[in-house]
Motif scaffolding. Structure first.
Motif, PDB file in Angstrom:
ATOM      1  N   ARG A  58       2.621   1.507  -3.679  1.00  0.00           N
ATOM      2  CA  ARG A  58       1.553   2.168  -4.486  1.00  0.00           C
ATOM      3  C   ARG A  58       1.147   3.642  -4.219  1.00  0.00           C
ATOM      4  NH1 ARG A  58      -0.400  -3.021  -3.804  1.00  0.00           N
ATOM      5  NH2 ARG A  58      -2.148  -2.267  -2.348  1.00  0.00           N
ATOM      6  N   GLY A  59       1.011   4.130  -2.838  1.00  0.00           N
ATOM      7  CA  GLY A  59       0.954   5.480  -2.539  1.00  0.00           C
ATOM      8  C   GLY A  59       2.227   6.336  -3.147  1.00  0.00           C
ATOM      9  N   GLU A  78       4.364   5.918  -5.548  1.00  0.00           N
ATOM     10  CA  GLU A  78       3.994   5.927  -6.986  1.00  0.00           C
ATOM     11  C   GLU A  78       2.946   6.783  -7.340  1.00  0.00           C
ATOM     12  OE1 GLU A  78       4.111   3.011 -10.686  1.00  0.00           O
ATOM     13  OE2 GLU A  78       2.854   2.226  -9.195  1.00  0.00           O
ATOM     14  N   LYS A  79       1.710   6.848  -6.920  1.00  0.00           N
ATOM     15  CA  LYS A  79       0.686   7.955  -7.070  1.00  0.00           C
ATOM     16  C   LYS A  79       1.242   9.422  -6.773  1.00  0.00           C
ATOM     17  CE  LYS A  79      -3.649   5.382  -6.419  1.00  0.00           C
ATOM     18  NZ  LYS A  79      -4.658   5.213  -5.584  1.00  0.00           N
ATOM     19  N   LYS A  80       2.292   9.392  -5.621  1.00  0.00           N
ATOM     20  CA  LYS A  80       2.895  10.790  -5.420  1.00  0.00           C
ATOM     21  C   LYS A  80       3.976  11.140  -6.396  1.00  0.00           C
ATOM     22  CE  LYS A  80       1.612  10.734  -0.563  1.00  0.00           C
ATOM     23  NZ  LYS A  80       1.816  10.782   0.806  1.00  0.00           N
ATOM     24  N   GLY A  81       4.352  10.299  -7.172  1.00  0.00           N
ATOM     25  CA  GLY A  81       5.594  10.415  -8.232  1.00  0.00           C
ATOM     26  C   GLY A  81       6.919  10.255  -7.606  1.00  0.00           C
ATOM     27  N   TYR A 137       9.614  -1.839  -8.920  1.00  0.00           N
ATOM     28  CA  TYR A 137       9.717  -0.545  -8.446  1.00  0.00           C
ATOM     29  C   TYR A 137      11.115   0.070  -8.352  1.00  0.00           C
ATOM     30  CZ  TYR A 137       4.796  -1.823  -7.686  1.00  0.00           C
ATOM     31  OH  TYR A 137       3.528  -2.180  -7.641  1.00  0.00           O
ATOM     32  N   THR A 194       0.740  -1.248  -0.054  1.00  0.00           N
ATOM     33  CA  THR A 194      -0.231   0.200  -0.057  1.00  0.00           C
ATOM     34  C   THR A 194       0.969   1.311  -0.148  1.00  0.00           C
ATOM     35  OG1 THR A 194      -1.888  -1.269   1.124  1.00  0.00           O
ATOM     36  CG2 THR A 194      -1.827   1.081   1.133  1.00  0.00           C
TER      37      THR A 194
END
Length: 119
Positions: free
Chosen positions: A46-47, A49-52, A65, A43
């Motif tokens: 993935r977070g 990744e969403k934040k860049g 990753y 989790t």
């Protein structure tokens, strides 16, 4: 730049230390001392990744990753945000604060000035 949470920072430290792409299982393996569950780490990644902060490449049904931002880029961005928010974008106010509180000596300040003269 937004500050990382404790868990985000802990996971980013794994990526920054390794500085190579990692499968989720490798991230979990290297996180042993954090004592976090696989799902928690997944989790967090993935977070991130969403934040860049991390990206991924696909290998079949798995993702590998990798860090998108270096630790230096992160720390500089964070410092810039703090200076903007608390010191009205004034780097000299920050230095003055350190001098007044005895965090930087006159000798260290002169060293900084000599570094600036070389650029």
């Amino acid at each position: 730049m937004k500050a990382l949470t404790k868990h985000e920072n802990d996971v980013m430290e794994i990526f920054w230390r390794k500085n190579d792409p990692l499968f989720m299982s490798e991230v979990v393996q290297k996180s042993g001392r954090l004592n976090l569950h696989f799902n928690t780490i997944a989790t967090v990644v993935r977070g991130l990744e969403k934040k860049g902060f991390v990206g991924h490449e696909t290998f079949g049904h798995s993702f590998r990753y990798f860090p998108v931002i270096t630790k230096l880029e992160y720390s500089r961005g964070l410092l810039e945000n703090i200076i903007a928010k608390y010191y009205d974008h004034s780097y000299s106010r920050v230095v003055r604060e350190f001098v007044e509180n005895g965090k930087i000596s006159a000798e260290q300040l002169n060293d900084l000035i000599s570094i600036k003269e070389h650029y």
